[in-house]
Scaffold this active site. Structure first.
Site, mmCIF file in Angstrom:
data_model
loop_
_atom_site.group_PDB
_atom_site.id
_atom_site.type_symbol
_atom_site.label_atom_id
_atom_site.label_comp_id
_atom_site.label_asym_id
_atom_site.label_seq_id
_atom_site.Cartn_x
_atom_site.Cartn_y
_atom_site.Cartn_z
ATOM 1 C CG PHE A 118 54.688 92.766 83.406
ATOM 2 C CD1 PHE A 118 55.479 91.816 84.040
ATOM 3 C CD2 PHE A 118 54.289 93.877 84.126
ATOM 4 C CE1 PHE A 118 55.860 91.984 85.368
ATOM 5 C CE2 PHE A 118 54.670 94.047 85.453
ATOM 6 C CZ PHE A 118 55.454 93.101 86.071
ATOM 7 N NE ARG A 363 61.898 86.157 85.611
ATOM 8 C CZ ARG A 363 61.395 87.386 85.614
ATOM 9 N NH1 ARG A 363 60.657 87.793 84.597
ATOM 10 N NH2 ARG A 363 61.585 88.206 86.612
#
Ligand code: PLP
Length: 402
Positions: A118, A363
């Site tokens: 991330f 997603r």
């Protein structure tokens, strides 16, 4: 649908406020409001803040809330009491634990990350090494090369349990063991796994962990994060954001910093009580539930989603992009489509909220507490309709929501 009737967790859905007509597949970015949290927030505002004012730090024990909420998270992580504190954001907590790890690592000066981590986690490692200078640096490698990269220069491995993009789950036990063997400390980011993937931080020998309160823990927008520091490190681990609430005796107002003996030394300043009270109440939903049961349901939902999508949307150009093997999958399914953002927008217009990671990733988070098999069925139905019509070609890609 029959599978929902046989679901032992189905009743939990009633604990949540889910807007009518919406299928919410984004609980991995922001969990929904629960009735308990709504009530608790109203009460804390009216009775505690409203009536008690400053006295509530004592009378309602606000001062101990970061620790109490931490103790509710600990069992979800396989952590004995006294090792988890709720504080600050995930990014800030990562800064603290990476700095603490470097302080424990002697001459080793490298923070090793997985290159697809991330972004905020990568930036924090970058910012910290730049701040320290003196040969401290960050290195990034692809996931398959992590074990080989655990050299004698590496101080700490900073890694996410679940890859936020493709939903792949790392083998925490094996990677932690490999790191320990190489003399490397390990800091896990559990933002996408806490509460939905079973783990044993204590028995697997994890050193540090951090994670979000607003994703699967349903603590509300910007809910504070948590930090885990293994007991064996607590006396030596020093974090640099030495604020007064991490002091051994904050209300002595001493001019010199002396860290609290336990995980409380990872606190910095005054906690956001309203957000913390919301998270604390949301965590009560985990009472009496096993993470294994939640994991079983999450996998049943994601496997159902992948099978239906392969059958019905495969011929329409949608490709699975998350691991198909259950043991390698987090609590989300991921697909590729050339017009992912437009498809995601068209879904939102139909009340199906997932998200998109440009350029081509779709997603869908599968939160086992409040989703059912019928939701998955209906979401795939919408996908089929969008992909067979020209809906996705006309959608305006305007949403910039993370
Ligand atoms: C969501 C997420 C974050 C977010 O960090 P904040 O400080 O809360 O903005 C960090 N790391 C990972 C892996 C995440 O998934």
């Amino acid at each position: 649908m029959a599978r929902d009737a046989g679901d032992p967790l189905a009743e939990l859905r009633q604990e949540f406020h889910l807007p009518k007509g919406l299928i919410y597949l984004d609980g991995n970015s922001l969990g929904p409001l629960s009735h308990g949290v709504r009530e608790t927030l109203s009460r804390v505002i009216a009775e505690e803040w409203g009536e008690e004012l400053i006295r509530a730090w004592d009378s309602r024990d606000w001062i101990d809330l970061p620790r109490r909420a931490g103790e509710k998270i600990a069992p979800l992580l396989g952590a004995a009491p006294g090792q988890v504190l709720v504080a600050d954001s995930t990014s800030v907590n990562l800064f603290k634990v990476l700095a603490a790890a470097l302080g424990l690592a002697g001459d080793r000066r490298v923070i090793l990350s997985e290159e697809r981590s991330f972004p905020s986690d990568l930036y924090i490692a970058q910012g910290l090494s730049r701040l320290l200078g003196r040969g401290y640096r960050e290195e990034r490698v692809p996931a398959p090369r992590l074990v080989d990269a655990l050299s004698s220069e590496v101080a700490v491995l900073s890694i996410s349990h679940v890859d936020y993009r493709n939903g792949a789950l790392h083998d925490m036990r094996a990677l932690t063991a490999a790191a320990r063997k190489a003399g490397v400390l390990v800091a896990w980011d559990l933002s996408h796994s806490a509460g939905v993937v079973p783990m044993e931080l204590d028995s697997w020998g994890v050193d540090f962990a951090v994670g979000c309160g607003y994703k699967f823990l349903n603590g509300g927008p910007g809910a504070p994060a948590f930090v885990y520091v293994a007991e064996r490190h607590q006396r030596r681990a020093r974090q640099p954001l030495a604020g007064w609430l991490g002091h051994a005796d904050p209300f002595a107002f001493s001019s010199d910093y002396r860290p609290a003996p336990g995980v409380e030394r990872f606190a910095c300043g005054t906690p956001a009580i309203l957000s913390l009270a919301a998270l604390d109440r949301a965590l009560d939903l985990y009472r009496g539930l096993s993470v294994e049961a939640l994991r079983n349901k999450s996998l049943a939902l994601s496997t159902f989603f992948l099978e239906l999508a392969a059958e019905r949307c495969g011929p329409l150009g949608l490709r699975a992009a998350c691991p198909l093997g259950e043991s390698r999958r987090g609590s989300q399914v991921v697909f590729r489509h050339q017009a992912a953002r437009a498809v995601s927008e068209a879904l939102r217009r139909r009340g199906v909220i997932g998200d998109c990671r440009p350029p081509d990733i779709l997603r869908f988070g599968l939160a086992p507490m409040y989703l059912g098999f019928a939701d998955v069925w209906d979401a795939v139905d919408s996908l089929v309709e969008i992909l067979t019509s020209s809906d996705w070609r006309s959608a305006q890609p305007d949403s910039r929501v993370p």
